[in-house]
Design an enzyme around this catalytic site. Structure first.
Site, PDB file in Angstrom:
ATOM      1  N   ASP A 456      18.656  -9.243 -10.854  1.00 39.82           N
ATOM      2  CA  ASP A 456      19.864 -10.381 -11.812  1.00 39.82           C
ATOM      3  C   ASP A 456      20.721 -10.925 -10.186  1.00 39.82           C
ATOM      4  O   ASP A 456      20.384 -11.491  -9.183  1.00 39.82           O
ATOM      5  CB  ASP A 456      20.837  -8.477 -11.384  1.00 39.82           C
ATOM      6  CG  ASP A 456      21.907  -8.708 -12.003  1.00 39.82           C
ATOM      7  OD1 ASP A 456      22.604  -8.994 -12.904  1.00 39.82           O
ATOM      8  OD2 ASP A 456      22.931  -8.466 -11.093  1.00 39.82           O
ATOM      9  N   GLU A 485      18.188 -13.846 -13.737  1.00 39.54           N
ATOM     10  CA  GLU A 485      19.220 -14.382 -14.410  1.00 39.54           C
ATOM     11  C   GLU A 485      20.146 -15.739 -13.917  1.00 39.54           C
ATOM     12  O   GLU A 485      20.512 -15.379 -12.938  1.00 39.54           O
ATOM     13  CB  GLU A 485      20.194 -13.060 -14.283  1.00 39.54           C
ATOM     14  CG  GLU A 485      20.540 -13.204 -15.337  1.00 39.54           C
ATOM     15  CD  GLU A 485      21.914 -12.274 -14.656  1.00 39.54           C
ATOM     16  OE1 GLU A 485      22.611 -11.907 -16.315  1.00 39.54           O
ATOM     17  OE2 GLU A 485      22.289 -11.522 -13.528  1.00 39.54           O
TER      18      GLU A 485
END
Length: 699
Positions: A456, A485
């Site tokens: 993330d 990400e």
């Protein structure tokens, strides 16, 4: 043990982080700069972790004195390729606002708003900046109204990055190995492949030195008599710009391994993302385990779970305990039982690793806010004046979702660093040895439990730490997967870090094609974007129509466009991802799984997955153009080509069937439905009716 890692590569104007690996937070580390270009004014870092910004092209050699001894760190710096430009926006595109309160944000300032301020010239907001060639995304924010920010892109012309790939083989007598660099010029480059230079570098962690590399153009020979243990060789292709570096591992017996290749299983993977607290009712690991037969029925083989660690939020991205599962989902033993059940079904499990930030409720943040000495530097604290926040904005604290803050002994107010308007998740400080040691232990805790991490906010964590995570995880399991990400994506994350990357370019293209803003044949330009952007050929792009951060494609673009978009994801190269409920007609991005939903859509997804699984061309073939005719801009066609198979794919994003004429003969059996299609026009110029997708073999 504390060696800072492989050689690093950058251009003037970029920064490189220097840091010891596996640090002891209580130990002393000291850097020295022992080599640099003659006119450079760069000096050695004064702290154990530091970002340097080289000022001239050339070689920089650093030494790190650590408790484990002296280590070398090379930084190769290439010329500055930035261009002066401005990020502009017409004033009328913003809602009613005070011009004095408009700020600009984007990747260039790591999405921090109310930090950078444009000028207003003749009705146009303008922010002057130097950036590299390529597409740059930025947003203008009216005052504190982050949700009404206006986002746009600007394309900066210039050559793309070249690419390099290393292959090696041992000589017939096994006395030496030869490593060859295959190079490809960047888009719009004036260099031909033969004109590109290749630079080879030994890895400072290994006994092999640059002097042991016998370089001849794009080849390097290594005498195996010089090797008592494995050695890594890095290479960079250089034209107007430098490539992402590639690396091979040479073993004393002559075996050569490619260091950056993704796990073999990932090249054929089909990912299914589950928003954990919405998939079952109640949400628990035991309930998930009972749904594994459903996952098997879809044909997916990689499951991505949103965060499953302790958190006060439903989405789980505010972590409060990195070493235990969320109490509402179940025990660690129950989670591991679920993972084992997935493995029995041939499904690998990837879970969200959230290490850019912690929850505001995390114990470390509470102690840092309270100025406990051991935790004082775990987060980045800045003065109220530097972040452009009024003291009144802090009233109510976390109960009012005010920015996180603390008071110093002399009465000043400091605000913890965060991105966007994410007040509840302050960024951790990777300049802290304690932070680096802590999150390394988090990786060690879970790397033996799951098959990979979806990382993330990967763009917020230093490259050097991701390289350390990659080496650590893959040393424990060479089939371990790392998915980043990074929005917008950047090819640097493929350099010894991540195997799979978010394909945001294709995502936005599918949305715009789906709602009629772009013609369907723009799909192919978007699918080929990684080559233009300089991603190396070993990189895999995760392709999707929606995820847990986005609105549902079905609600935005309609059923007809969704069927074509899903087919695009499952017929183009890359790693296709299905977001839970997409296959059951879900219309809200984190809604309860509609188990009693659209079975027609589910059958469609299953057939596409099966077709991809059964076709070498669809799963691993190259993408190629196809000459075709169609009386609609809502249609696009292309081919996928493998050694033993060539297929044609036609997609229709519109609501009405369209006749598509190919310029090559086809087998009339549709690989998706298994039906024999009606063919008009004979074998030389066959015409097929396409409702949503047709996949046929080329004869």
């Amino acid at each position: 043990m504390h060696h800072p890692g492989p050689p690093r590569f950058c251009a003037v104007g970029e920064t490189v982080e220097l840091a010891p690996r596996a640090p002891d937070p209580d130990a002393d580390y000291e850097w020295a700069l022992v080599e640099k270009p003659a006119e450079s004014e760069l000096s050695a870092p004064e702290t154990a972790v530091a970002e340097i910004e080289p000022d001239l092209p050339g070689n920089y050699q650093f030494e790190l004195e650590s408790p484990a001894g002296m280590h070398e760190q090379r930084v190769r710096v290439f010329p500055d390729v930035r261009r002066e430009t401005s990020f502009d926006l017409d004033r009328t595109e913003l809602p009613d606002h005070d011009p004095d309160e408009v700020s600009i944000m984007g990747p260039f300032n790591e999405h921090r708003f109310a930090r950078e301020w444009p000028t207003l010239e003749k009705g146009t907001y303008r922010y002057e900046i130097e950036v590299q060639p390529g597409t740059h995304r930025y947003g203008y924010v009216p005052g504190k109204d982050f949700e009404n920010a206006v986002w746009t892109n600007v394309e900066i012309p210039g050559p793309g990055r070249p690419r390099v790939r290393l292959e090696g083989e041992a000589d017939e007598d096994d006395e030496a190995v030869t490593v060859t660099a295959e190079v490809t010029p960047g888009t719009d480059s004036e260099y031909a492949a033969a004109d590109l230079e290749v630079e080879f570098y030994a890895d400072g962690r290994d006994p092999l030195s640059d002097a042991d590399l016998e370089v001849d153009g794009s080849e390097v020979r290594i005498d195996l008599a010089d090797l008592d243990e494995l050695a890594r060789v890095h290479a960079v292709a250089v034209g107007e710009r430098h490539s992402v570096a590639d690396c091979v591992v040479v073993h004393p017996d002559g075996q050569i391994d490619r260091a950056n290749d993704p796990p073999g299983w990932a090249e054929d993977a089909i990912v299914y993302e589950i928003f954990v607290r919405s998939f079952t009712d109640p949400a628990s690991f035991r309930a998930l385990e009972r749904r594994v037969p459903y996952l098997e029925s879809l044909g997916i083989d990689c499951l991505w779970l949103t965060p499953i660690l302790e958190s006060p939020t439903e989405h789980g991205y505010h972590t409060t305990d990195y070493f235990d599962t969320a109490s509402d989902l179940g025990t660690r033993e129950e989670f591991e039982s679920f993972v084992d059940r997935c493995h029995e079904a041939g499904i690998r499990v990837v879970f969200d690793l959230v290490i850019n930030h912690t929850a505001r409720e995390h114990a470390a943040f509470d102690m840092s806010a309270a100025r406990v000495p051991e935790y004082d530097d775990w987060y980045v604290w800045e003065s109220l004046e530097d972040v452009g926040i009024d003291a009144a904005d802090l009233e109510g604290g976390r109960d009012a979702d005010a920015p996180p803050s603390r008071h110093t002994e002399d009465g000043r107010i400091e605000v913890a660093d965060y991105y966007f308007n994410w007040h509840g998740i302050p960024n951790v400080n990777y300049d802290s040895l304690a932070v680096r040691s802590f999150f390394r232990s988090v990786v060690e805790e879970w790397a033996d439990v799951v098959d990979g991490f979806r990382c993330d906010v990967a763009w917020g964590v230093p490259h050097g730490f991701w390289k350390e995570v990659a080496d650590l995880a893959r040393d424990r399991n060479d089939e371990f997967l790392l998915l980043d990400e990074t929005i917008p994506r950047e090819p640097e994350y493929a350099e010894g870090e991540f195997s799979v990357h978010y394909d945001t370019t294709l995502y936005y293209a599918l949305r715009e094609i789906g709602n009629g803003q772009r013609a369907a044949d723009d799909l192919l330009e978007a699918a080929r974007a990684p080559e233009r952007e300089g991603f190396p050929d070993w990189s895999l792009q995760m392709r999707y129509v929606e995820n847990h951060d986005e609105t549902r494609y079905l609600s935005d673009c309609g059923e007809d466009a969704q069927r074509a978009a899903v087919a695009a994801v499952l017929t183009l190269p890359g790693v296709p991802m299905i977001y839970y409920g997409q296959e059951r007609g879900a219309t809200k991005y984190r809604q309860r799984m509609p188990w009693e939903g659209d079975s027609r859509a589910m059958t469609y997804h299953r057939r596409l997955v099966t077709a991809r699984r059964d076709s070498e061309a669809l799963s691993r073939g190259t993408l190629a153009d196809l000459e075709y005719e169609a009386d609609s801009e809502r249609v696009v066609a292309f081919t996928r080509e493998a050694d033993a198979e060539r297929v044609a794919v036609a997609l229709n994003f519109g609501s009405d069937p369209v006749e598509v004429t190919f310029d090559v003969p086809v087998d009339p059996v549709d690989l998706v439905t298994g039906d024999e299609l009606a063919v008009e026009g004979g074998t030389t110029s066959p015409t097929l009716e396409v409702e949503d997708v047709v996949v046929v073999c080329l004869e």
